[in-house]
Design a protein around this motif. Structure first.
Motif, PDB file in Angstrom:
ATOM      1  N   SER A  74       0.637  -1.261  -0.112  1.00  0.00           N
ATOM      2  CA  SER A  74      -0.011  -0.139   0.082  1.00  0.00           C
ATOM      3  C   SER A  74       0.909   1.240   0.118  1.00  0.00           C
ATOM      4  O   SER A  74       0.505   2.201  -0.789  1.00  0.00           O
ATOM      5  N   GLY A  75       2.074   1.110   0.782  1.00  0.00           N
ATOM      6  CA  GLY A  75       2.848   2.463   0.967  1.00  0.00           C
ATOM      7  C   GLY A  75       4.310   2.101   0.531  1.00  0.00           C
ATOM      8  O   GLY A  75       5.181   2.936  -0.247  1.00  0.00           O
ATOM      9  N   GLY A  76       4.904   1.023   0.716  1.00  0.00           N
ATOM     10  CA  GLY A  76       5.991   0.321   0.485  1.00  0.00           C
ATOM     11  C   GLY A  76       7.061   0.699   1.394  1.00  0.00           C
ATOM     12  O   GLY A  76       8.292   0.665   1.256  1.00  0.00           O
ATOM     13  N   HIS A  77       6.639   1.003   2.591  1.00  0.00           N
ATOM     14  CA  HIS A  77       7.777   1.353   3.724  1.00  0.00           C
ATOM     15  C   HIS A  77       7.890   0.018   4.664  1.00  0.00           C
ATOM     16  O   HIS A  77       8.598   0.379   5.644  1.00  0.00           O
ATOM     17  N   GLN A  78       7.535  -1.049   4.333  1.00  0.00           N
ATOM     18  CA  GLN A  78       8.025  -2.287   5.186  1.00  0.00           C
ATOM     19  C   GLN A  78       9.435  -2.276   4.968  1.00  0.00           C
ATOM     20  O   GLN A  78      10.215  -2.737   4.008  1.00  0.00           O
ATOM     21  N   TYR A  79      10.235  -2.431   6.215  1.00  0.00           N
ATOM     22  CA  TYR A  79      11.708  -2.028   6.205  1.00  0.00           C
ATOM     23  C   TYR A  79      12.306  -3.318   5.776  1.00  0.00           C
ATOM     24  O   TYR A  79      13.326  -3.233   4.956  1.00  0.00           O
ATOM     25  N   SER A  80      11.944  -4.443   6.152  1.00  0.00           N
ATOM     26  CA  SER A  80      12.733  -5.621   5.424  1.00  0.00           C
ATOM     27  C   SER A  80      12.268  -6.180   4.114  1.00  0.00           C
ATOM     28  O   SER A  80      12.599  -7.042   3.413  1.00  0.00           O
ATOM     29  N   GLY A  81      11.234  -5.288   3.360  1.00  0.00           N
ATOM     30  CA  GLY A  81      10.732  -5.536   2.000  1.00  0.00           C
ATOM     31  C   GLY A  81       9.762  -6.689   1.980  1.00  0.00           C
ATOM     32  O   GLY A  81       9.533  -7.032   0.835  1.00  0.00           O
ATOM     33  N   THR A 158       0.604  -3.700  11.585  1.00  0.00           N
ATOM     34  CA  THR A 158       1.802  -3.479  12.315  1.00  0.00           C
ATOM     35  C   THR A 158       1.893  -2.718  13.613  1.00  0.00           C
ATOM     36  O   THR A 158       2.658  -2.347  14.428  1.00  0.00           O
ATOM     37  N   GLY A 159       0.710  -2.088  13.685  1.00  0.00           N
ATOM     38  CA  GLY A 159       0.568  -1.335  15.253  1.00  0.00           C
ATOM     39  C   GLY A 159       0.051   0.111  14.942  1.00  0.00           C
ATOM     40  O   GLY A 159      -0.866   0.712  15.622  1.00  0.00           O
ATOM     41  N   LEU A 501       7.006  -5.565  14.192  1.00  0.00           N
ATOM     42  CA  LEU A 501       6.963  -5.761  12.736  1.00  0.00           C
ATOM     43  C   LEU A 501       7.276  -4.508  11.854  1.00  0.00           C
ATOM     44  O   LEU A 501       7.949  -4.662  10.774  1.00  0.00           O
ATOM     45  N   TRP A 502       6.926  -3.563  12.118  1.00  0.00           N
ATOM     46  CA  TRP A 502       6.915  -2.337  11.209  1.00  0.00           C
ATOM     47  C   TRP A 502       8.445  -1.835  11.211  1.00  0.00           C
ATOM     48  O   TRP A 502       8.824  -1.378  10.316  1.00  0.00           O
ATOM     49  N   ALA A 503       9.351  -2.483  12.245  1.00  0.00           N
ATOM     50  CA  ALA A 503      10.970  -1.890  12.148  1.00  0.00           C
ATOM     51  C   ALA A 503      11.699  -3.289  12.019  1.00  0.00           C
ATOM     52  O   ALA A 503      12.745  -3.466  12.555  1.00  0.00           O
TER      53      ALA A 503
END
Length: 552
Positions: A74-81, A158-159, A501-503
């Motif tokens: 949706s945004g593409g900011h999940q840190y581990s891809g 992820t919170g 999870l977000w980080a």
């Protein structure tokens, strides 16, 4: 050759193995702004941009019939891809899918029965910036993160950690209903009452692996319930900006530590300290500075002799906030004294303070003060670390000195650490989360799976680096030193490696590293049972960063 009708009206050929890699010429498509390792294949075989539910359903059915996996972005900011996938997978990019007026509305029906708060229906295609603006227009607010370009899809799962965590908890704590499309192409409405186990798994479990989330129904707070001009009980904030100085940093981190150690601290207070390397786009973080560029440049040149016309120097940023919970919750001398500690740094370190601003406004406007409007901090690859702790002895221990010393190796010009200074760039956020009245803690048993609710501090250390083997080696070395200091039996910060999870970072095989994201095996397998039911054929298993499916 088989073909699948592309969801923007184009035809792309697909082979059975692998799917040919295709991108769009007329869309700005990014796979993920991630810090994934070199051995992660982050290039989907196909990026599909569905227009509506029907397109998503067709994509799911096509993927199942051909043995392809589906990832969701949706945004593409999940840190581990993890919002991307490999060459045999399809990425559904939902940034533009649900942007009609009906995809972001205040629901007209009765408010949430348990809280009597209004309900907002919001699609995953909206960014936090768009969501925040909409809420402000309706004099509503919810806790959420600080990066405006993050979108609601992964953020909710992820919170939704952010500046209001102590006072109001997480964005995920306010999710009332989930609209999703499951592995069979069926549209479902999931609530805590209709399907408590699936609701639990989605909110904090394994993002993107239970189906395609399209919309959230979110319980919002009203301005009028937390702003009482007639009694003086109004939300107050403070935003401070100092040129980087280790004395300033330690003073502020000691305040974070003291707040974390105080279990009796009322929920009204929130505090976050950030450190940013030089050339950070500071006007995107503190836009009010733009009106005084000339004065600010002169302050910088007087203090440290840097030409502010060409390079913004490293800085320390503080966000402090107090919110009344009722009309009787007055802004007392004691509350003002808490803010005064930060205001005092303006005069104590006169030549280092660039901005010290008091804020008094309704919460729907206050939340916008904490937003950062740039998509990412530095235009470089990076290595991420986020450490949670439940320590209540941080002020007495060595943590403040240790993290300050680590930051001081990278930030200031230094011959001793010349390579780090010239190759690495830091973005640090350290936030107080704890206390028995903190809503982050109080919401621990509310039917969601977000972990480490007893945390007192969230410490986010991002090390960006120049795009070279040397740059990456230096960043990894700096983070390895942090790992030794921040985690372990002898650590002054945390005895256990606790991540969110977000980080996420490092090894992305969830079945190997799950103890860092979930408290115990019982919780991990509880989520895993829902994974098996939601994804029996592995359609939503596009990479290893997902909870392992467990058969009943």
């Amino acid at each position: 050759m088989e073909t699948i009708q592309d969801f923007t009206g184009l035809q792309y050929p697909l082979t059975k193995d692998p799917i040919q890699r295709k991108t769009y010429d007329d869309h700005n498509v990014e796979y993920a702004t991630s810090s994934h390792q070199k051995d992660h294949d982050m290039f989907p075989g196909l990026i599909a941009m569905p227009k509506n539910d029907d397109d998503i359903i067709r994509a799911i059915k096509y993927a199942k019939s051909n043995g392809y996996a589906v990832s969701v972005m949706s945004g593409g900011h999940q840190y581990s891809g993890a919002c991307s996938t490999h060459g045999k997978g399809i990425q559904l990019n939902l940034r533009l899918t649900y942007k009609a007026p009906q995809d972001l509305v205040v629901l007209p029906q009765l408010p949430a029965p348990d809280s009597n708060r209004p309900l907002v229906y919001a699609s995953v295609s909206h960014s936090l910036g768009e969501f925040n603006t909409f809420l402000k227009q309706n004099k509503l607010f919810v806790p959420h993160g600080q990066c405006t370009d993050v979108h609601l899809g992964g953020h909710g799962q992820t919170g939704g950690y952010g500046q209001l965590a102590r006072a109001f908890g997480l964005l995920g704590d306010h999710i009332w209903g989930i609209r999703m499309i499951d592995h069979s192409g069926e549209v479902k409405e999931v609530t805590k009452k209709s399907n408590p186990e699936l609701f639990y798994a989605i909110t904090g479990g394994s993002p993107g692996n239970f189906g395609i989330i399209t919309h959230w129904t979110i319980e919002a707070h009203r301005d009028q319930d937390h702003d009482f001009p007639e009694t003086g009980a109004r939300p107050h904030g403070f935003k401070g900006l100092w040129l980087y100085n280790e004395t300033v940093l330690k003073l502020l981190l000691n305040e974070v530590a003291a707040m974390a150690d105080d279990l009796e601290m009322p929920r009204n207070f929130d505090l976050c300290c950030s450190v940013l390397s030089s050339s950070f786009p500071i006007f995107k973080l503190v836009p009010e500075l733009d009106e005084n560029r000339g004065k600010i440049r002169q302050l910088i040149e007087d203090a440290i002799g840097v030409d502010a016309h060409t390079k913004w120097p490293a800085c320390v940023v503080l966000y402090a906030q107090w919110v009344p919970m009722s009309a009787e919750d007055l802004y007392t001398k004691e509350v003002d004294a808490w803010f005064q500690k930060f205001r005092n740094l303006d005069s104590f370190l006169k030549y280092w303070c660039i901005h010290a601003g008091n804020i008094v406004k309704p919460m729907s406007q206050m939340t916008g003060e904490w937003l950062f409007t740039n998509p990412r901090e530095f235009d470089h690859p990076y290595e991420k670390r986020t450490y949670m702790t439940n320590s209540t002895t941080l002020a007495k221990g060595k943590w403040v000195d240790q993290v300050s010393d680590q930051i001081n190796q990278v930030i200031p010009p230094s011959l001793k650490h010349f390579d780090l200074w010239t190759n690495c760039f830091l973005s640090i956020q350290i936030q107080a989360m704890g206390g028995k009245y903190s809503q982050y803690f109080a919401n621990r048993n509310n039917g969601t799976a977000y972990s480490w609710r007893d945390s007192t501090v969230c410490q986010d250390l991002d090390c960006f680096h120049v795009e070279s083997d040397k740059g990456r080696e230096l960043a990894l070395g700096w983070q390895a030193a942090n790992d030794k200091l921040m985690v372990g039996e002898n650590s002054a910060y945390s005895k256990k490696d606790k991540r969110v999870l977000w980080a996420s970072y490092g090894d992305w095989n969830m079945d190997k590293v799950w103890p860092t994201y979930y408290e115990d095996r019982e919780k991990y397998e509880r989520i895993g049972r829902q994974r098996y039911l939601a994804d029996p054929q592995g359609t939503f298993t596009p990479n290893p960063f997902c909870v392992k499916a467990v058969k009943h």
